[in-house]
Structures are given as structure tokens and as C-alpha cells.
Scaffold this motif. Structure first.
Motif, short mmCIF file in Angstrom:
data_model
loop_
_atom_site.label_atom_id
_atom_site.label_comp_id
_atom_site.label_asym_id
_atom_site.label_seq_id
_atom_site.Cartn_x
_atom_site.Cartn_y
_atom_site.Cartn_z
N PRO A 1 0.80 -1.23 0.00
CA PRO A 1 0.00 0.00 0.00
C PRO A 1 0.83 1.28 0.00
O PRO A 1 0.41 2.28 -0.55
N MET A 2 2.02 1.26 0.63
CA MET A 2 2.76 2.52 0.82
C MET A 2 4.08 2.53 0.06
O MET A 2 4.90 1.62 0.20
N LEU A 3 4.30 3.59 -0.72
CA LEU A 3 5.59 3.82 -1.38
C LEU A 3 6.11 5.14 -0.82
O LEU A 3 5.66 6.22 -1.22
N ALA A 4 7.01 5.05 0.15
CA ALA A 4 7.46 6.25 0.86
C ALA A 4 8.83 6.70 0.33
O ALA A 4 8.89 7.46 -0.63
N THR A 5 9.93 6.21 0.92
CA THR A 5 11.25 6.54 0.35
C THR A 5 11.51 5.73 -0.92
O THR A 5 12.38 6.09 -1.72
N GLY A 6 10.79 4.62 -1.05
CA GLY A 6 11.01 3.72 -2.19
C GLY A 6 11.99 2.60 -1.87
O GLY A 6 12.15 1.67 -2.67
N GLY A 7 12.62 2.65 -0.70
CA GLY A 7 13.62 1.64 -0.36
C GLY A 7 13.08 0.22 -0.38
O GLY A 7 13.72 -0.70 -0.91
N SER A 8 11.88 0.02 0.20
CA SER A 8 11.31 -1.33 0.25
C SER A 8 10.95 -1.83 -1.14
O SER A 8 11.23 -2.98 -1.50
N ALA A 9 10.35 -0.97 -1.95
CA ALA A 9 9.94 -1.38 -3.30
C ALA A 9 11.17 -1.70 -4.15
O ALA A 9 11.19 -2.70 -4.88
N ILE A 10 12.20 -0.87 -4.04
CA ILE A 10 13.43 -1.11 -4.83
C ILE A 10 14.05 -2.45 -4.42
O ILE A 10 14.44 -3.24 -5.27
N ALA A 11 14.08 -2.71 -3.11
CA ALA A 11 14.65 -3.98 -2.64
C ALA A 11 13.82 -5.15 -3.15
O ALA A 11 14.37 -6.17 -3.59
N ALA A 12 12.48 -5.02 -3.12
CA ALA A 12 11.62 -6.12 -3.58
C ALA A 12 11.81 -6.36 -5.09
O ALA A 12 11.86 -7.51 -5.53
N ILE A 13 11.93 -5.28 -5.84
CA ILE A 13 12.14 -5.44 -7.30
C ILE A 13 13.50 -6.11 -7.54
O ILE A 13 13.61 -7.01 -8.38
N ASP A 14 14.53 -5.67 -6.80
CA ASP A 14 15.85 -6.33 -6.92
C ASP A 14 15.71 -7.84 -6.67
O ASP A 14 16.30 -8.66 -7.39
N MET A 15 14.92 -8.19 -5.66
CA MET A 15 14.79 -9.60 -5.28
C MET A 15 14.08 -10.42 -6.36
O MET A 15 14.51 -11.52 -6.69
N VAL A 16 13.00 -9.88 -6.93
CA VAL A 16 12.30 -10.68 -7.96
C VAL A 16 13.12 -10.73 -9.25
O VAL A 16 13.11 -11.74 -9.95
N VAL B 1 -0.82 4.52 -1.95
CA VAL B 1 -0.42 5.92 -1.78
C VAL B 1 1.10 6.02 -1.92
O VAL B 1 1.82 5.20 -1.33
N ALA B 2 1.55 7.01 -2.67
CA ALA B 2 3.00 7.19 -2.85
C ALA B 2 3.39 8.63 -2.56
O ALA B 2 2.60 9.56 -2.71
N ALA B 3 4.65 8.80 -2.18
CA ALA B 3 5.27 10.12 -2.11
C ALA B 3 6.08 10.32 -3.39
O ALA B 3 6.64 9.35 -3.91
N PRO B 4 6.17 11.56 -3.86
CA PRO B 4 6.96 11.80 -5.08
C PRO B 4 8.41 11.30 -4.94
O PRO B 4 8.99 10.80 -5.92
N GLU B 5 8.96 11.40 -3.73
CA GLU B 5 10.34 10.96 -3.50
C GLU B 5 10.49 9.46 -3.80
O GLU B 5 11.49 9.02 -4.38
N GLY B 6 9.49 8.67 -3.39
CA GLY B 6 9.55 7.22 -3.61
C GLY B 6 9.38 6.86 -5.08
O GLY B 6 10.07 5.98 -5.60
N VAL B 7 8.46 7.56 -5.73
CA VAL B 7 8.25 7.31 -7.17
C VAL B 7 9.54 7.59 -7.94
O VAL B 7 9.98 6.77 -8.76
N GLN B 8 10.16 8.72 -7.62
CA GLN B 8 11.40 9.08 -8.33
C GLN B 8 12.50 8.05 -8.08
O GLN B 8 13.21 7.65 -9.00
N ALA B 9 12.61 7.60 -6.83
CA ALA B 9 13.66 6.63 -6.50
C ALA B 9 13.45 5.32 -7.26
O ALA B 9 14.40 4.74 -7.80
N VAL B 10 12.19 4.85 -7.32
CA VAL B 10 11.92 3.58 -8.02
C VAL B 10 12.17 3.76 -9.53
O VAL B 10 12.77 2.90 -10.17
N GLU B 11 11.73 4.90 -10.06
CA GLU B 11 11.92 5.12 -11.51
C GLU B 11 13.40 5.18 -11.87
O GLU B 11 13.80 4.69 -12.92
#
Ligand code: PRP
Ligand code: URA
Length: 206
Positions: free
Chosen positions: A129-144, A158-168
């Protein structure tokens, strides 16, 4: 690509989730329902393959999904989106990635991972549900990706712009689907206005 899914039902349900006074039962139910509505949009361009079936009346040249679908909830809060999506995609297999964000450093820590076999050939939808700094999503994408996944989508409520930018920046090949793009992160890494700690609100902890 970032896709903010606009739909009056999603907006209404998310508003209920944002209210501080919304209790566990309604919070969970609204998340479940929004996840189902988001699934419709996230899967809009899934590839199809031609098949011939026989109806009670005649042969019929038609289509069915070409690839398996694997949902990957990031524990814990991602679990709150699984039922809603599986209601729409009952054939989906479900992987699990256990990550928690250190409250001081905001760095993600992995404690569990389990995948179905065919991840290389599947459309993989990571849900949290939450994309904040993006650290968790980036780690999960690395893992898959380490498991061989090639077609990866990320679904957040819900996302913060900072997290979206980090994942992109880290994973430009991954499409991001959101129900809302909020304003900013506060000094503690919380999304503003956000909805608070999603895992705690889903499970009634803290
Ligand atoms: C929350 C949320 C995401 C992560 C987002 O989980 O569900 O996984 O924080 O933050 P980030 O984008 O800065 O990494 P949390 O670590 O609180 O764990 P929980 O789901 O077990 O509550
Ligand atoms: N995790 C949450 O649950 N909420 C936030 O606002 C940020 C990270």
C-alpha cells in the motif's frame, strides 16, 4: 511509467482509509476493495494468446491469458491487497517478500522470501500500500529480478513523489500503478498527508 488510477470509487474508499477515526475493520475492507478496482487497470494490457474452444453451440476462436500471473505482497501491509486482487485474478500465484523498514535509518531489511516456480515467464505484480522513500519497493524489485522476473509491475495505494522518483531511477523498466500521489515525506519518512502506518492500521497493532 507512473499511472495514477482515477476512479470515484477509489477516491471515496481511500478517503475513508485516510480518516484517523476509521477502525481496523473498515480500513481493511476499503483496502481490499480498492485493490480489486486497481487490479482491473493494472492488468489492462496483459498479453493474450489465441485459443479455439467449443461452446455448446459451435467452435469459437477466442483468447485467453498468455502468461501466468504472480502477485508479490511485501509483508506485512502488502497482504492487505492480496484478497482483492485474487478475487479478480483467481489463477494468480502468490509469492511473499518479508521486508521491514528500520524506523531510524529507513533502510529496508529482508526477513523472508518465497516464490512460485515460473517467475521468469510470469507477469509479476508487487503490491504494497505505501511507497514512501522507495527503499522497500526497490529492494523487492531487486529480489524478484534476481529470481529471473522480467515483466514486473508495482502497485501501491499511496505514494510520495520521492519514492516514485527513487523507483523510476533504480528500475525504469517497472511500471508503477497508484491510487494517489501525495505531497511529500515528513522527517520520519511518513507520507504526507498519507494515512499513517498502514501495517499497523490493517492489523490493529501498536
Ligand atoms: C511500510 C510499507 C512499505 C514501507 C514503505 O512497511 O508497507 O513496505 O513501509 O516505506 P519505504 O518506501 O520508505 O521503504 P513497514 O516497514 O512499516 O512494515 P510493515 O508492513 O510490516 O508494517
Ligand atoms: N509506511 C507506512 O505505513 N506509512 C507511511 O506513511 C510510510 C511508510
Amino acid at each position: 511509467m507512473v499511472n495514477v488510477i482515477k476512479h470515484p470509487l477509489i477516491t471515496h474508499k481511500l478517503t475513508q482509509m485516510r480518516k484517523a477515526e476509521t477502525g481496523t475493520k473498515d480500513f481493511r475492507q476499503n483496502l481490499d476493495e480498492i485493490a480489486g478496482l486497481m487490479a482491473y487497470e493494472i492488468t489492462r494490457d496483459l498479453p493474450l494468446k489465441p485459443v479455439r474452444v467449443t461452446t455448446p453451440v459451435a467452435p469459437c476462436d477466442t483468447y485467453e491469458l498468455a502468461k501466468p500471473i504472480i502477485l508479490v505482497p511485501i509483508l506485512r501491509a502488502g497482504l492487505g491487497m492480496v484478497n482483492g486482487i485474487c478475487t479478480l485474478i483467481p489463477i494468480a500465484k502468490v509469492a511473499h517478500i518479508g521486508l521491514y523498514r528500520d524506523e531510524q535509518t529507513l533502510q529496508p531489511h529482508t526477513y523472508f522470501e518465497k516464490y512460485p516456480k515460473n517467475i521468469k515467464d510470469a507477469t509479476v505484480i508487487i503490491v504494497d500500500p505505501m511507497l514512501a522513500t522507495g527503499g522497500s519497493a526497490i529492494a523487492a524489485i531487486d529480489m524478484v529480478k534476481k529470481q529471473g522476473a522480467q515483466d514486473i509491475r508495482l502497485a501501491n495505494l499511496v505514494a510520495a513523489p520521492e519514492g516514485v522518483q527513487a523507483v523510476e531511477e533504480a528500475h525504469p523498466d517497472v511500471d508503477i500503478y497508484l491510487a494517489a500521489l501525495d505531497d511529500h515525506l515528513d522527517a520520519h519518512g511518513y507520507i504526507v498527508p498519507g494515512l499513517g502506518d498502514c501495517g499497523d492500521r490493517i492489523f490493529g497493532t501498536k
